[in-house]
Scaffold this active site. Sequence first.
Site, mmCIF file in Angstrom:
data_model
loop_
_atom_site.group_PDB
_atom_site.id
_atom_site.type_symbol
_atom_site.label_atom_id
_atom_site.label_comp_id
_atom_site.label_asym_id
_atom_site.label_seq_id
_atom_site.Cartn_x
_atom_site.Cartn_y
_atom_site.Cartn_z
ATOM 1 C CB CYS A 453 -0.951 -0.011 1.190
ATOM 2 S SG CYS A 453 -0.136 -0.115 2.799
ATOM 3 C CG HIS A 593 -4.479 1.154 4.176
ATOM 4 N ND1 HIS A 593 -4.097 0.231 3.226
ATOM 5 C CD2 HIS A 593 -5.324 2.013 3.555
ATOM 6 C CE1 HIS A 593 -4.695 0.513 2.083
ATOM 7 N NE2 HIS A 593 -5.432 1.590 2.258
#
Length: 697
Positions: A453, A593
């Site tokens: 990510c 994330h």
Amino acid sequence: MPKKEESLKWACKYCTYFNWPCSVKCTLCHAPRPPQVITQEASRTANVSEDIYEAASSDRIISTDPLICSSSDNKSLSPRVAEQTEDNSKWTCACCTYENWPRSLHCVMCRASKQQSSKNGRHTECGNGNRDASSRSVSPKSPRSVSGNGRLDSKTINNDKNRALLKNHKWTCPQCTYENWPKTTKCVLCKCLKPAKIKQEELAKNTSQDNNTKRPSTSKRRSPSSSVSEATLEIQPSSQIGETIIYDIPASDDVNDNEEVLQIRNCLKDSDWLWLSACIGVVEGDTASVESYLNSGNDLSRQLTREDCLVLNRPGVFEVGHTLVHLAFKFKREELMTILLTPEVTSHHLRRVPCIACPELAADIRKQMGHTMRQRKGDWRCYFFTDQVTFVLPAEIQDFPGRAQRQVFDDILDREVQRVLEMESPVINWSEEITEQLGSRIYPLWNRSAGDCLLDSILQSSYGVFDRDNTLRRALYDSLTEGGSRFFNRYKEWESMQAETLQYSLDEDQWEQDWASILSLAGQPGTSLEQTHVFALAHILRRPVIIYGVKYVKSFRGEVLGLARFQGVYLPVLWEQTFCWKNPLVLGYTRGHFSALVAMETDNSNELGAGANVDSIDSVHVTYLPLVDYEGKLLPVHFLSAEERGSEERLLHEWLDCCVTEGGVLVAKQKLTPRPALVNQLIDDWLDRYRKLNKPK
């Protein structure tokens, strides 16, 4: 004499279609290529001295003539040829005329028994030979009664008129050209949806037909041998992302003969097939099927029922009451636990971001991006980008109606990340002066919930694509490996100062082990990255990286797990200042994330050409990014040396284009850079999908 390429074709064992040698899947039914075909071709190419035409002729089926394939001749053939002849002596189904392998007790297509075919006078044919007159194609839903001499009985003759009427209403699949019956909503062969245009035409025909026209009777109870696509042994959920997930569910003959299981299969919807695919994906460790289930808006807390366990037919693996989380715990799928137990990451919406909606253009952009990377010569062999690209949301979105705008934002934005960064801990868009008066609101883009990510968000905020080819990851690993001397010295100095504040120290062996771990994480695709990797990426980009992140890392229950250290500014201080750009990239960080934070361009900013000089245009769009938090404290500047500590604000003015607003907020300017032609085409093709949806009908 057949051509060379035609002689090397391989036959699909499911539909007997002859495919080209380069095909890895069957063109007709998408079945995988048999491994023995690959082995034969590998051995054929390895033997260079062998004649290619002789090798091709020896691997082909001996003959399609029934006389040659008789049992008396098999004795005189070689063992290899006799084995091929026996394997290719298929029997023809009495209901659907599909040619099955000799060991199959039921038809693969319609599940009709082999004994029924032998009673109806079907002859076993060899290979792909010509069929007799009695084995013409008949639909399983309207079976014909064929007598022993190949003639139709009186009942069949009386229904010829109705059957001819139905045949005229068959619709042709646009993908595989198979003619389907009118009531089918999907193609029986390839599962392609029935085109809307054909549905409208059939509706118009039905309304204009005579009311006295009678349809064939369908009140008869369907037997297990008359189900075609509903009783198939594979799960093929419809996925609009572009990747079709197919699973073969093991089912014994007893299960296939069970009418209850067949009725359950016939009643399953697309969402049910996605659910079963996700369950198998957790057991097999496949992330794509789980993400497809969640992105389609399905329930994460759904439990396995008795009917689901009967269809899956794997006792001891799937139990009633289990959810996806239970299966992930049971089979120790840690990578899936991150997706299932992270509400900030998991998105229950089918995403249509530009790089997913236009995969071909996205692949071309990644290829072009790879050509813009260079490696520095000398003792510090660090990779760097030669072009400066900044991705922003196109201004044309503002011209869409309100309903279309909401649809675009739901498709491309991550609402959960936006809620965390704006509401739970005010990290972005906290200043009305910056968001409203200066028009500098930033939006988090949806990103893949995987270990890549960070790299995906970097490329999203610059080129608008994901790092699917691991181009940026390879550049990161090579830069840290070949240029590790400078990075390691700066990393060791920075971590030593952090350790002193916590009153502990590390020896040389521990430093070496930690650095080896950092290199290992950089070289493994799918693994999460750390602060040192962000610092190295700022040097590869040759521009500062600003991260707006949460202060504390919390569990999915809301419990505080630790302190998040990603928020702050990362400057490429190891380069010469004149070699870098002052235009920063912005990322957002929630629990485990990263997301790309981009702005919305104005109407006059899209008038810039591909070769425009940004510095000479006064009307270029500028996004003002605060360098302080909502409490007025300066954002931390990471990986500074002992001499640079204490002069953070001076360094920000040197490496960024800074100014102070009327409200006294220190901000950095992010200027809109000209986009490459392929990125412009990607955005335009993506917007075309919404333009077509909002066209007046």
